[in-house]
Design a protein around this motif. Structure first.
Motif, PDB file in Angstrom:
ATOM      1  N   PRO A  34      38.459  38.954  55.356  1.00 19.05           N
ATOM      2  CA  PRO A  34      38.127  38.651  56.815  1.00 19.05           C
ATOM      3  C   PRO A  34      36.442  38.864  57.177  1.00 19.05           C
ATOM      4  N   ARG A  35      35.991  39.948  56.273  1.00 19.61           N
ATOM      5  CA  ARG A  35      34.691  40.316  56.737  1.00 19.61           C
ATOM      6  C   ARG A  35      33.440  39.722  55.683  1.00 19.61           C
ATOM      7  N   GLU A  36      34.054  38.775  54.508  1.00 18.95           N
ATOM      8  CA  GLU A  36      33.266  38.385  53.561  1.00 18.95           C
ATOM      9  C   GLU A  36      32.303  37.387  54.127  1.00 18.95           C
ATOM     10  N   PRO A  37      31.021  37.384  53.940  1.00 20.51           N
ATOM     11  CA  PRO A  37      30.014  36.202  54.402  1.00 20.51           C
ATOM     12  C   PRO A  37      30.398  34.822  53.855  1.00 20.51           C
ATOM     13  N   GLU A  38      30.213  33.962  54.411  1.00 24.41           N
ATOM     14  CA  GLU A  38      30.821  32.616  54.235  1.00 24.41           C
ATOM     15  C   GLU A  38      29.967  32.213  52.700  1.00 24.41           C
ATOM     16  N   ALA A  39      28.884  32.476  52.525  1.00 24.89           N
ATOM     17  CA  ALA A  39      27.880  32.159  51.565  1.00 24.89           C
ATOM     18  C   ALA A  39      28.786  32.920  50.253  1.00 24.89           C
ATOM     19  N   MET A  40      29.042  34.234  50.369  1.00 20.59           N
ATOM     20  CA  MET A  40      29.608  35.104  49.193  1.00 20.59           C
ATOM     21  C   MET A  40      30.892  34.267  48.837  1.00 20.59           C
ATOM     22  N   LYS A  41      31.653  33.842  49.888  1.00 19.55           N
ATOM     23  CA  LYS A  41      32.927  33.359  49.840  1.00 19.55           C
ATOM     24  C   LYS A  41      32.974  31.940  48.916  1.00 19.55           C
ATOM     25  N   GLU A  42      31.900  31.227  49.369  1.00 22.90           N
ATOM     26  CA  GLU A  42      31.559  29.984  48.621  1.00 22.90           C
ATOM     27  C   GLU A  42      31.400  30.184  47.172  1.00 22.90           C
ATOM     28  N   LEU A  43      30.413  30.986  47.049  1.00 26.93           N
ATOM     29  CA  LEU A  43      30.051  31.597  45.469  1.00 26.93           C
ATOM     30  C   LEU A  43      31.282  31.972  44.753  1.00 26.93           C
ATOM     31  N   ARG A  44      32.273  32.862  45.370  1.00 23.46           N
ATOM     32  CA  ARG A  44      33.380  33.375  44.620  1.00 23.46           C
ATOM     33  C   ARG A  44      34.051  32.052  44.274  1.00 23.46           C
ATOM     34  N   GLU A  45      34.444  31.211  45.134  1.00 27.52           N
ATOM     35  CA  GLU A  45      35.209  30.221  44.989  1.00 27.52           C
ATOM     36  C   GLU A  45      34.635  29.094  43.699  1.00 27.52           C
ATOM     37  N   VAL A  46      33.240  29.070  43.534  1.00 28.88           N
ATOM     38  CA  VAL A  46      32.495  28.070  42.523  1.00 28.88           C
ATOM     39  C   VAL A  46      32.639  28.981  41.305  1.00 28.88           C
ATOM     40  N   THR A  47      32.659  30.072  41.328  1.00 26.91           N
ATOM     41  CA  THR A  47      32.845  31.020  40.096  1.00 26.91           C
ATOM     42  C   THR A  47      33.978  31.036  39.814  1.00 26.91           C
ATOM     43  N   ALA A  48      35.075  30.867  40.431  1.00 21.96           N
ATOM     44  CA  ALA A  48      36.357  30.789  39.931  1.00 21.96           C
ATOM     45  C   ALA A  48      36.707  29.696  38.930  1.00 21.96           C
ATOM     46  N   LYS A  49      35.853  28.564  39.059  1.00 17.94           N
ATOM     47  CA  LYS A  49      36.021  27.473  38.152  1.00 17.94           C
ATOM     48  C   LYS A  49      35.260  27.452  36.780  1.00 17.94           C
ATOM     49  N   HIS A  50      34.432  28.627  36.800  1.00 16.32           N
ATOM     50  CA  HIS A  50      33.639  28.833  35.498  1.00 16.32           C
ATOM     51  C   HIS A  50      34.662  29.381  34.544  1.00 16.32           C
ATOM     52  N   PRO A  51      34.489  29.170  33.204  1.00 15.27           N
ATOM     53  CA  PRO A  51      35.358  29.692  32.075  1.00 15.27           C
ATOM     54  C   PRO A  51      35.266  31.305  31.903  1.00 15.27           C
ATOM     55  N   TRP A  52      34.056  31.706  32.375  1.00 13.09           N
ATOM     56  CA  TRP A  52      33.674  33.244  32.076  1.00 13.09           C
ATOM     57  C   TRP A  52      33.946  34.022  33.369  1.00 13.09           C
ATOM     58  N   ASN A  53      34.643  33.419  34.349  1.00 11.32           N
ATOM     59  CA  ASN A  53      34.834  34.030  35.616  1.00 11.32           C
ATOM     60  C   ASN A  53      35.115  35.502  35.762  1.00 11.32           C
ATOM     61  N   LEU A  54      35.906  35.961  34.683  1.00 12.09           N
ATOM     62  CA  LEU A  54      36.132  37.220  34.567  1.00 12.09           C
ATOM     63  C   LEU A  54      34.864  38.321  34.750  1.00 12.09           C
ATOM     64  N   MET A  55      33.667  37.802  34.336  1.00 14.59           N
ATOM     65  CA  MET A  55      32.479  38.471  34.238  1.00 14.59           C
ATOM     66  C   MET A  55      32.050  38.664  35.796  1.00 14.59           C
ATOM     67  N   THR A  56      32.367  38.122  36.893  1.00 14.61           N
ATOM     68  CA  THR A  56      31.744  38.276  38.168  1.00 14.61           C
ATOM     69  C   THR A  56      32.326  39.475  38.808  1.00 14.61           C
ATOM     70  N   THR A  57      31.421  40.086  39.760  1.00 15.38           N
ATOM     71  CA  THR A  57      31.826  41.233  40.414  1.00 15.38           C
ATOM     72  C   THR A  57      32.781  40.918  41.500  1.00 15.38           C
ATOM     73  N   SER A  58      34.008  41.887  41.563  1.00 12.05           N
ATOM     74  CA  SER A  58      35.010  41.380  42.240  1.00 12.05           C
ATOM     75  C   SER A  58      34.461  41.558  43.672  1.00 12.05           C
ATOM     76  N   ALA A  59      35.271  40.931  44.655  1.00  9.96           N
ATOM     77  CA  ALA A  59      34.992  40.947  46.228  1.00  9.96           C
ATOM     78  C   ALA A  59      34.925  42.039  46.806  1.00  9.96           C
ATOM     79  N   ASP A  60      35.824  43.186  46.326  1.00  7.15           N
ATOM     80  CA  ASP A  60      35.711  44.357  46.923  1.00  7.15           C
ATOM     81  C   ASP A  60      34.459  45.189  46.605  1.00  7.15           C
TER      82      ASP A  60
END
Length: 241
Positions: A34-60
């Motif tokens: 609910p408090r995630e900036p829109e840009a971070m949400k968009e980047l999180r969703e784009v990263t989800a489509k990448h095959p190495w997405n486990l490398m990303t920092t978690s939202a929390d």
């Protein structure tokens, strides 16, 4: 508690050490999303489509870093290991308009996945991205002398087998009272498992390096430390001398 046969949480960047996936989902849905900036949400969703997405920092963890940087009034920061830039964006959004981030990663292609979103968020001017290994850059900065004690915050989420080498250099570059954050210091929980316990190959390979770092940080008199079970474990080191 999830049974051994139950599938783990499918959330992108999910590295939570909580035993209950339902509890982790509660944290995300109640406090994080609910408090995630829109840009971070968009980047999180784009990263989800990448095959190495486990490398990303978690939202929390991204939310935690963003608040931490505001609490310490950070202005000059460094990030080693960028991937698509989720934690980098969390940092850039937290810094003042004239804040700076020296960001280093061996793969510019991954960084450029998130760059359009970072640019759209209006924070790309804060980032100085360098492609290539970080150690030669750090060696030059240490040798130069003028960078000693100039960084308010440094975040490391890169090659675990070099964490000790990074620390030897970063301790000179962070200011007294400043923070270094080392990510993945609980390494999928493997640090508390027997050496012969079943685990994925990459987890087993880096486990000893992570454990070596944890012991070294605990024994380093130049810092105060706090190991937090956020994401895959993050250890904050506050330089005191």
């Amino acid at each position: 508690m999830a049974s051994n046969g139950e599938s783990r949480h499918s959330e992108v960047g999910h590295k939570s050490l909580l035993q209950s996936d339902a509890l982790y989902q509660y944290i995300l849905e109640t406090s994080v999303y609910p408090r995630e900036p829109e840009a971070m949400k968009e980047l999180r969703e784009v990263t989800a489509k990448h095959p190495w997405n486990l490398m990303t920092t978690s939202a929390d963890e991204g939310q935690f870093l963003n608040m931490l940087l505001k609490l310490i009034n950070a202005k000059n920061t460094m990030e080693i290991g960028v991937y698509t830039g989720y934690s980098l964006l969390a940092t850039a959004l937290a810094l003042p308009d004239d804040g700076k981030i020296l960001a280093m990663d061996i793969n510019r292609e991954n960084y450029e996945i998130g760059l359009p979103i970072i640019e759209k968020a209006g924070v790309a001017h804060k980032i100085d991205f360098r492609e290539g290994p970080a150690l030669p850059v750090l060696d030059q900065m240490v040798e130069d002398g003028k960078y000693h004690g100039t960084f308010d915050f440094i975040f490391v989420d890169a090659d675990k087998d070099n964490y000790i080498n990074y620390h030897k250099r970063l301790i000179d570059l962070v200011k007294v009272g400043g923070l270094i954050g080392y990510d993945n210091t609980l390494w999928n929980g493997s640090v508390a498992q027997p050496a012969d316990a079943p685990m994925r190959k990459y987890v087993r390979y880096y486990r000893d390096f992570v454990m070596e770092l944890n012991k070294a940080l605990a024994a380093d008199p130049r810092i105060e430390i706090c190991m937090l079970p956020v994401g895959d474990g993050v250890t904050l080191c506050r330089r005191i001398s």
